[in-house]
Scaffold this active site. Sequence first.
Site, PDB file in Angstrom:
ATOM      1  CB  ALA A 109      -0.888  -0.010   1.234  1.00 34.46           C
TER       2      ALA A 109
ATOM      3  N   GLY B 230       0.713  -5.095   0.797  1.00 32.40           N
ATOM      4  CA  GLY B 230      -0.451  -5.171  -0.089  1.00 32.40           C
ATOM      5  C   GLY B 230      -0.143  -5.874  -1.401  1.00 32.40           C
TER       6      GLY B 230
ATOM      7  CD  GLU C  70      -2.309  -7.577   2.736  1.00 29.59           C
ATOM      8  OE1 GLU C  70      -1.933  -6.442   2.377  1.00 29.59           O
ATOM      9  OE2 GLU C  70      -2.973  -7.774   3.765  1.00 29.59           O
TER      10      GLU C  70
ATOM     11  CD  GLU D 225       1.508  -5.717   5.717  1.00 33.16           C
ATOM     12  OE1 GLU D 225       2.352  -6.599   5.949  1.00 33.16           O
ATOM     13  OE2 GLU D 225       0.754  -5.744   4.728  1.00 33.16           O
TER      14      GLU D 225
HETATM   15  N1  CO8 Z   1       4.570   3.219  -0.619  1.00 33.18           N
HETATM   16  C1  CO8 Z   1       4.970   4.398  -1.113  1.00 33.18           C
HETATM   17  N2  CO8 Z   1       6.142   4.555  -1.760  1.00 33.18           N
HETATM   18  C2  CO8 Z   1       6.923   3.486  -1.908  1.00 33.18           C
HETATM   19  C3  CO8 Z   1       6.573   2.229  -1.411  1.00 33.18           C
HETATM   20  C4  CO8 Z   1       5.316   2.109  -0.742  1.00 33.18           C
HETATM   21  N3  CO8 Z   1       4.860   0.912  -0.270  1.00 33.18           N
HETATM   22  N4  CO8 Z   1       7.566   1.342  -1.683  1.00 33.18           N
HETATM   23  C5  CO8 Z   1       8.511   2.047  -2.348  1.00 33.18           C
HETATM   24  N5  CO8 Z   1       8.137   3.327  -2.477  1.00 33.18           N
HETATM   25  C6  CO8 Z   1       8.864   4.422  -3.140  1.00 33.18           C
HETATM   26  C7  CO8 Z   1      10.044   4.887  -2.310  1.00 33.18           C
HETATM   27  O1  CO8 Z   1       9.623   5.810  -1.329  1.00 33.18           O
HETATM   28  C8  CO8 Z   1      10.911   5.506  -3.363  1.00 33.18           C
HETATM   29  O2  CO8 Z   1      10.412   6.789  -3.668  1.00 33.18           O
HETATM   30  P1  CO8 Z   1      11.419   8.040  -3.834  1.00 33.18           P
HETATM   31  O3  CO8 Z   1      12.223   7.701  -5.055  1.00 33.18           O
HETATM   32  O4  CO8 Z   1      10.522   9.206  -4.017  1.00 33.18           O
HETATM   33  O5  CO8 Z   1      12.253   8.088  -2.594  1.00 33.18           O
HETATM   34  C9  CO8 Z   1      10.668   4.628  -4.586  1.00 33.18           C
HETATM   35  O6  CO8 Z   1       9.451   3.926  -4.334  1.00 33.18           O
HETATM   36  C10 CO8 Z   1      11.763   3.599  -4.813  1.00 33.18           C
HETATM   37  O7  CO8 Z   1      11.911   2.851  -3.609  1.00 33.18           O
HETATM   38  P2  CO8 Z   1      13.321   2.685  -2.849  1.00 33.18           P
HETATM   39  O8  CO8 Z   1      14.235   3.801  -3.191  1.00 33.18           O
HETATM   40  O9  CO8 Z   1      13.028   2.448  -1.420  1.00 33.18           O
HETATM   41  O10 CO8 Z   1      13.855   1.353  -3.560  1.00 33.18           O
HETATM   42  P3  CO8 Z   1      14.848   0.286  -2.938  1.00 33.18           P
HETATM   43  O11 CO8 Z   1      15.231  -0.608  -4.061  1.00 33.18           O
HETATM   44  O12 CO8 Z   1      15.941   0.950  -2.175  1.00 33.18           O
HETATM   45  O13 CO8 Z   1      13.972  -0.541  -1.879  1.00 33.18           O
HETATM   46  C11 CO8 Z   1      12.003  -1.711  -1.127  1.00 33.18           C
HETATM   47  C12 CO8 Z   1      12.902  -1.324  -2.331  1.00 33.18           C
HETATM   48  C13 CO8 Z   1      12.789  -2.646  -0.200  1.00 33.18           C
HETATM   49  C14 CO8 Z   1      10.791  -2.436  -1.695  1.00 33.18           C
HETATM   50  C15 CO8 Z   1      11.590  -0.441  -0.367  1.00 33.18           C
HETATM   51  O14 CO8 Z   1      11.078   0.508  -1.280  1.00 33.18           O
HETATM   52  C16 CO8 Z   1      10.536  -0.661   0.686  1.00 33.18           C
HETATM   53  O15 CO8 Z   1      10.853  -1.177   1.747  1.00 33.18           O
HETATM   54  N6  CO8 Z   1       9.282  -0.303   0.396  1.00 33.18           N
HETATM   55  C17 CO8 Z   1       8.176  -0.416   1.326  1.00 33.18           C
HETATM   56  C18 CO8 Z   1       7.725  -1.858   1.418  1.00 33.18           C
HETATM   57  C19 CO8 Z   1       6.636  -1.976   2.450  1.00 33.18           C
HETATM   58  O16 CO8 Z   1       6.824  -1.746   3.631  1.00 33.18           O
HETATM   59  N7  CO8 Z   1       5.429  -2.383   2.001  1.00 33.18           N
HETATM   60  C20 CO8 Z   1       4.288  -2.574   2.874  1.00 33.18           C
HETATM   61  C21 CO8 Z   1       3.479  -1.328   2.967  1.00 33.18           C
HETATM   62  S1  CO8 Z   1       2.169  -1.471   4.132  1.00 33.18           S
HETATM   63  C22 CO8 Z   1       0.986  -2.339   3.331  1.00 33.18           C
HETATM   64  O17 CO8 Z   1       1.163  -2.756   2.226  1.00 33.18           O
HETATM   65  C23 CO8 Z   1      -0.286  -2.568   4.089  1.00 33.18           C
HETATM   66  C24 CO8 Z   1      -1.371  -3.186   3.207  1.00 33.18           C
HETATM   67  C25 CO8 Z   1      -2.745  -3.125   3.857  1.00 33.18           C
HETATM   68  C26 CO8 Z   1      -3.277  -1.708   3.934  1.00 33.18           C
HETATM   69  C27 CO8 Z   1      -4.704  -1.679   4.305  1.00 33.18           C
HETATM   70  C28 CO8 Z   1      -5.260  -0.250   4.482  1.00 33.18           C
HETATM   71  C29 CO8 Z   1      -5.011   0.718   3.330  1.00 33.18           C
END
Ligand code: CO8
Length: 261
Positions: free
Chosen positions: A67, A112, A115, A135
């Site tokens: 998400a 997400g 999921e 999460e």
């Molecule tokens: N949301 C928003 N932006 C994101 C997300 C995300 N989930 N994942 C990556 N991005 C963005 C980064 O912020 C970055 O943006 P910017 O260039 O502006 O800084 C861009 O994508 C590229 O990402 P990274 O630079 O971080 O890339 P890396 O290769 O260094 O890392 C990762 C890749 C490991 C995947 C890393 O991006 C990361 O950890 N992302 C988050 C993963 C995460 O925690 N996902 C779970 C989110 S919570 C969720 O999904 C809950 C679902 C249920 C919700 C129910 C109610 C709505």
Amino acid sequence: MNEYEHILYEQSEGIATVTVNRPKVLNALNEATVRELLACFASIRDNGEIGAVILTGAGEKAFVAGADIKELAQNNPVSGKQSALLGQSSFSAIENLGKPTIAAVNGFALGGGCELASACTIRLAADTAKFGQPEVNLGIIPGYGGTQRLARLVGKGRAMELILSGATIDAAEAMRIGLVNHIYPTTELMPAAHKLAQTILSKGPLAVKMSMEAIHKGLEVGLDEGLALEANLFGLCFATEDTHEGLNAFIEKRKPAFKGK
Ligand code: CO8
């Protein structure tokens, strides 16, 4: 013409390809994308020309990295619940589409994203794919069905470990625990997804639909009720032209021509 802002839609030879298209944020699901997925799958459900769907992510890094965390951070308890319910209904629409959806997991499938893949009928992965429910790292729990579908797919103990540790696993580990069915080099993933979709398309669509219904619904009830459901659906097959066509084609040593009737 593509009518969506955050997803790409293509349709060819009975197969729809839906691509989550926010590569700059690793295809993170904001609310608008979740709503588009809901609308897109409703239109696929009603489109008689489509028999199977492939779901994937744009770019080379991610299927869906979860998400949208920036949007998540804005939530209060009421909007948080509404967001979870919206995503759940969108993913349930995929699970209950009545047509198989193959997740072609081409990179990160986190939160997400994992999921979303779990709501699909079958998961295929690139060898670079990564899976996880991170999460708890953010102080939240899965909200798009992860606590429910992951446990049903990989078992309670493994789902507990993945969700409580927030660990990321690679494609090989995902296959070992039954989260994905097959792994391919990245360039072979979409051709493999198409091949599987075509194989399923060559079968009787009503039999495919009823098989999915028996498995989905049967797993939610006790064995006796599940077996009764199977027997009822088995009987229902004989009300369809396809069943008679399939059986007669075998007897007459020819290929069946299924019509979905
Ligand atoms: N949301 C928003 N932006 C994101 C997300 C995300 N989930 N994942 C990556 N991005 C963005 C980064 O912020 C970055 O943006 P910017 O260039 O502006 O800084 C861009 O994508 C590229 O990402 P990274 O630079 O971080 O890339 P890396 O290769 O260094 O890392 C990762 C890749 C490991 C995947 C890393 O991006 C990361 O950890 N992302 C988050 C993963 C995460 O925690 N996902 C779970 C989110 S919570 C969720 O999904 C809950 C679902 C249920 C919700 C129910 C109610 C709505």
